[in-house]
Design an enzyme around this catalytic site. Structure first.
Site, PDB file in Angstrom:
ATOM      1  N   ARG A 184       9.514   0.181  68.245  1.00  0.00           N
ATOM      2  CA  ARG A 184       8.239   0.449  68.322  1.00  0.00           C
ATOM      3  C   ARG A 184       8.184   1.400  69.473  1.00  0.00           C
ATOM      4  O   ARG A 184       7.174   1.294  70.407  1.00  0.00           O
ATOM      5  CB  ARG A 184       7.176  -0.613  68.537  1.00  0.00           C
ATOM      6  CG  ARG A 184       7.200  -1.405  67.444  1.00  0.00           C
ATOM      7  CD  ARG A 184       6.593  -0.895  66.249  1.00  0.00           C
ATOM      8  NE  ARG A 184       6.167  -1.718  65.104  1.00  0.00           N
ATOM      9  CZ  ARG A 184       5.902  -1.219  63.920  1.00  0.00           C
ATOM     10  NH1 ARG A 184       6.226   0.367  63.475  1.00  0.00           N
ATOM     11  NH2 ARG A 184       5.871  -1.785  62.774  1.00  0.00           N
ATOM     12  N   ASP A 212      18.034   8.151  68.258  1.00  0.00           N
ATOM     13  CA  ASP A 212      17.025   7.820  67.329  1.00  0.00           C
ATOM     14  C   ASP A 212      17.718   7.082  66.066  1.00  0.00           C
ATOM     15  O   ASP A 212      18.977   7.133  65.946  1.00  0.00           O
ATOM     16  CB  ASP A 212      16.443   9.255  66.984  1.00  0.00           C
ATOM     17  CG  ASP A 212      15.346   8.682  65.784  1.00  0.00           C
ATOM     18  OD1 ASP A 212      14.483   7.980  66.287  1.00  0.00           O
ATOM     19  OD2 ASP A 212      15.027   9.656  64.934  1.00  0.00           O
ATOM     20  N   LYS A 213      17.017   6.567  65.348  1.00  0.00           N
ATOM     21  CA  LYS A 213      17.454   5.869  64.119  1.00  0.00           C
ATOM     22  C   LYS A 213      17.297   6.557  62.859  1.00  0.00           C
ATOM     23  O   LYS A 213      18.384   6.950  62.407  1.00  0.00           O
ATOM     24  CB  LYS A 213      16.836   4.515  64.152  1.00  0.00           C
ATOM     25  CG  LYS A 213      17.618   3.765  62.852  1.00  0.00           C
ATOM     26  CD  LYS A 213      16.779   2.291  62.645  1.00  0.00           C
ATOM     27  CE  LYS A 213      15.442   2.503  61.899  1.00  0.00           C
ATOM     28  NZ  LYS A 213      15.569   2.723  60.567  1.00  0.00           N
ATOM     29  N   ASP A 222      11.546  13.298  68.945  1.00  0.00           N
ATOM     30  CA  ASP A 222      12.689  13.432  69.543  1.00  0.00           C
ATOM     31  C   ASP A 222      13.072  14.292  70.602  1.00  0.00           C
ATOM     32  O   ASP A 222      13.919  14.440  71.397  1.00  0.00           O
ATOM     33  CB  ASP A 222      14.045  13.052  68.733  1.00  0.00           C
ATOM     34  CG  ASP A 222      14.002  11.923  67.838  1.00  0.00           C
ATOM     35  OD1 ASP A 222      13.647  10.622  68.206  1.00  0.00           O
ATOM     36  OD2 ASP A 222      14.474  12.132  66.708  1.00  0.00           O
TER      37      ASP A 222
END
Length: 633
Positions: free
Chosen positions: A440, A74-75, A470
């Site tokens: 997105r 994930d960011k 997540d």
């Protein structure tokens, strides 16, 4: 053995006796040794002072950390700190950055200090423009200060009662609490420019103006943010004037169809995203008492529905979300975590392909990928154009196929179309990329990508995340790693391993994962070797004495062989170390060698079988010949 006896006598009993004699070849102790070894590996991970706070929640898979081919991360909160700093306010005609926030503050102050009488004639035009701009800025800041789920709390000297704290304590005692750090950053910024959130409960909200007056608002309705809707809304009534206003903020992709027509929203959102900012669009709509009463009646009716309740509620809310007045764009910056760049470089050199799956805009995700060195400077980036049907997807895949050693950036909508019509072709091309960025991306899509990677490549995957969105990805992956961050402990509790910072992942994989895999491989093969040695000796002994089903070793001697006499020398392999941890971190190429599966393969297993037969025969023949020599003497 029974065949060599020519099935003489009661041969069926001989089969049972030989089965018991050769049962040592069945490595029952292998499972025990491996499970004990995994407990030791887990203990070493938890006790490592260089990765403090690491928790092993699943002690059955530490060796899988040594063979990760695909890392999906994930960011926000994973590669970044999830500590937001307000950087930009854009009103369309003017933008305010960090160096011009004092202008925003002066506009807010001017609204409350504006003289009631008309300005002098010679300065009428300038003052009118300034007043208009001040009111626009004020409306934007007011919208940001009201549209959120933030609650201020006061704690000092043991006093936690909010009303009492407001009377006794200064602003320094106030702490903002919210599920999203974005919202806290926005409310802290409104405080810095003059509009302060001083109180909130389930039905009301209080703002303090620069002059010290308290503005009271009644919360009539609130529509919380969801990952599907990508927006939140709130309807408030100002107690002093009775004005009812519907405020909404959300992602530009959904807000573009909700606000009134304008020619700057899309362009400026792109510009801010290219700077690496997280963009939110803020809008409002004034409601009359009749309009609100009509909406409330329909809303209550929809919530009481038995069938299709959620759909009816969403339809009623959408009836309000039309032709809203665009107030502003907000841009907040999320700084990268410490040592993200060297960690990603280490993982890339170790032979892993890193995929970043995020819900942010394409431009924001691309900017972060470059900043984090997920995409190296000399690598080309192919931005997959938006596709909506099979034909467009076919053309774009062909265009992508012509590029080599190129990072891929694709949006969730385009990804869904590609997977629907060209799943095999897309995954084949994507797996060849050195890095992939999916923006997105919905939580279900993250899990789908992990599942497809496992099915198409057969390689081990590791998913890293920090939030509830997540969890599905983490649980789907072979190894799930949760980062304890600002978004709670959902990901951490659902994961197999929990770390406090992304940089700890490098040591977890390069050192502990590599050691666990090599040690387990050596231990398992050595336990087989140990069992096969004693079985080979039994086979030679029986063969020499006319295939008699007589045990070579009696009673506790054979039991003690695998449980006491050889236990500690064999189990000491769990402490085996071929290189120092510093060397393993310095040369990640050592990890790449494990991806080929050389420490444990059919070849190594057969070599150990041959060694076992050789050593077993050597031992029994030496003893037999030595015994014959002694008898002669």
């Amino acid at each position: 053995m029974v065949t060599l006896q020519h099935f003489a006598g009661r041969w069926y009993l001989q089969i049972l006796r030989f089965l018991l004699l050769f049962s040592n070849i069945i490595p029952i102790s292998l499972r025990v040794n491996l499970d004990m070894g995994k407990i030791v590996y887990s203990w070493m991970i938890r006790r490592d002072p260089k990765i403090p706070g690491t928790v092993v929640r699943s002690s059955t898979i530490p060796e899988q950390l040594g063979r990760i081919s695909y890392l999906l991360t994930d960011k926000t909160g994973t590669l970044t700190q999830n500590e937001m700093v307000f950087k930009r306010l854009h009103l369309g005609t003017v933008a305010y950055g960090m160096d011009s926030m004092d202008e925003v503050q002066s506009h807010i102050f001017s609204v409350y200090t504006q003289p009631s009488q008309d300005p002098p004639a010679q300065k009428g035009t300038t003052t009118k423009v300034r007043k208009t701009m001040s009111s626009r800025v004020y409306e934007a800041v007011k919208g940001i200060a009201l549209c959120h789920n933030v609650t201020p709390s006061y704690e000092s000297n043991g006093v936690t009662d909010q009303a009492e704290a407001e009377r006794q304590f200064e602003d320094s005692c106030r702490v903002y609490q919210a599920s999203s750090p974005d919202e806290v950053a926005l409310v802290q910024w409104t405080e810095s420019v003059g509009l302060t959130l001083v109180g909130r409960d389930q039905s009301s909200m209080q703002l303090r103006t620069p002059g010290g007056q308290i503005m009271n608002f009644t919360i009539l309705q609130i529509f919380p943010f969801t990952y599907e809707s990508k927006r939140m809304g709130i309807i408030v009534r100002e107690d002093s004037t009775g004005e009812i206003t519907f405020y909404m903020k959300g992602a530009d992709v959904v807000m573009a169809g909700i606000v009134q027509y304008n020619d700057w929203l899309e362009e400026e959102c792109g510009n801010m995203a290219r700077e690496g900012l997280r963009v939110l669009v803020v809008a409002k709509k004034s409601l009359t008492e009749e309009q609100y009463q009509d909406f409330e009646a329909r809303y209550v009716q929809a919530k009481l529905s038995v069938h299709d309740r959620s759909l009816k509620v969403a339809t009623v809310i959408e009836s309000l979300e039309m032709e809203m007045e665009l107030l502003c764009l907000t841009g907040v910056e999320d700084q990268l975590q410490v040592d993200v760049r060297p960690t990603l470089e280490t993982l890339r050199n170790a032979g892993m392909k890193v995929w970043m799956l995020t819900g942010d805009k394409l431009e924001t995700a691309t900017c972060t990928a470059k900043n984090a060195h997920l995409v190296t400077r000399n690598q080309d980036i192919h931005i997959f154009r938006p596709v909506t049907n099979r034909g467009e997807a076919h053309l774009e895949l062909n265009a992508f196929r012509r590029k080599h050693d190129c990072a891929l950036v694709i949006s969730g909508d385009s990804l869904e179309v590609c997977l629907k019509y060209y799943e095999y072709e897309f995954m084949e091309l994507a797996c060849q990329c050195p890095a992939v960025v999916c923006c997105r991306c919905a939580p279900t899509q993250k899990a789908q990508i992990v599942r497809l990677l496992q099915e198409r490549t057969g390689k081990l995957t590791c998913a890293v995340g920090d939030g509830g969105n997540d969890v599905s990805m983490i649980q789907e992956a072979d190894c799930g790693v949760g980062v304890e961050g600002k978004e709670g402990k959902q990901a951490s509790l659902a994961a197999d391993f929990s770390i406090t910072q992304f940089k700890h992942l490098g040591r977890l994989l390069m050192v502990h994962g590599r050691n666990s895999y090599k040690r387990s491989a050596a231990l398992s093969q050595f336990v087989i070797h140990r069992s096969l040695c004693i079985s080979t000796m039994q086979a030679v002994f029986s063969s020499v004495f006319y295939f008699a089903s007589v045990p070579l070793y009696q009673g506790f001697l054979i039991i003690g062989y695998s449980t006491i006499y050889t236990m500690f020398p064999v189990f000491s392999l769990v402490l085996d170390k071929d290189v120092k941890s510093e060397v393993a971190m310095l040369y990640p190429e050592l990890y790449k060698d494990l991806l080929k599966g050389r420490p444990l393969s059919y070849k190594t297993f057969l070599i150990w079988v041959l060694i076992s037969i050789y050593q077993g025969m050597l031992c029994i023949l030496y003893c037999w010949l030595n015994n014959k020599v002694q008898i002669k003497h």
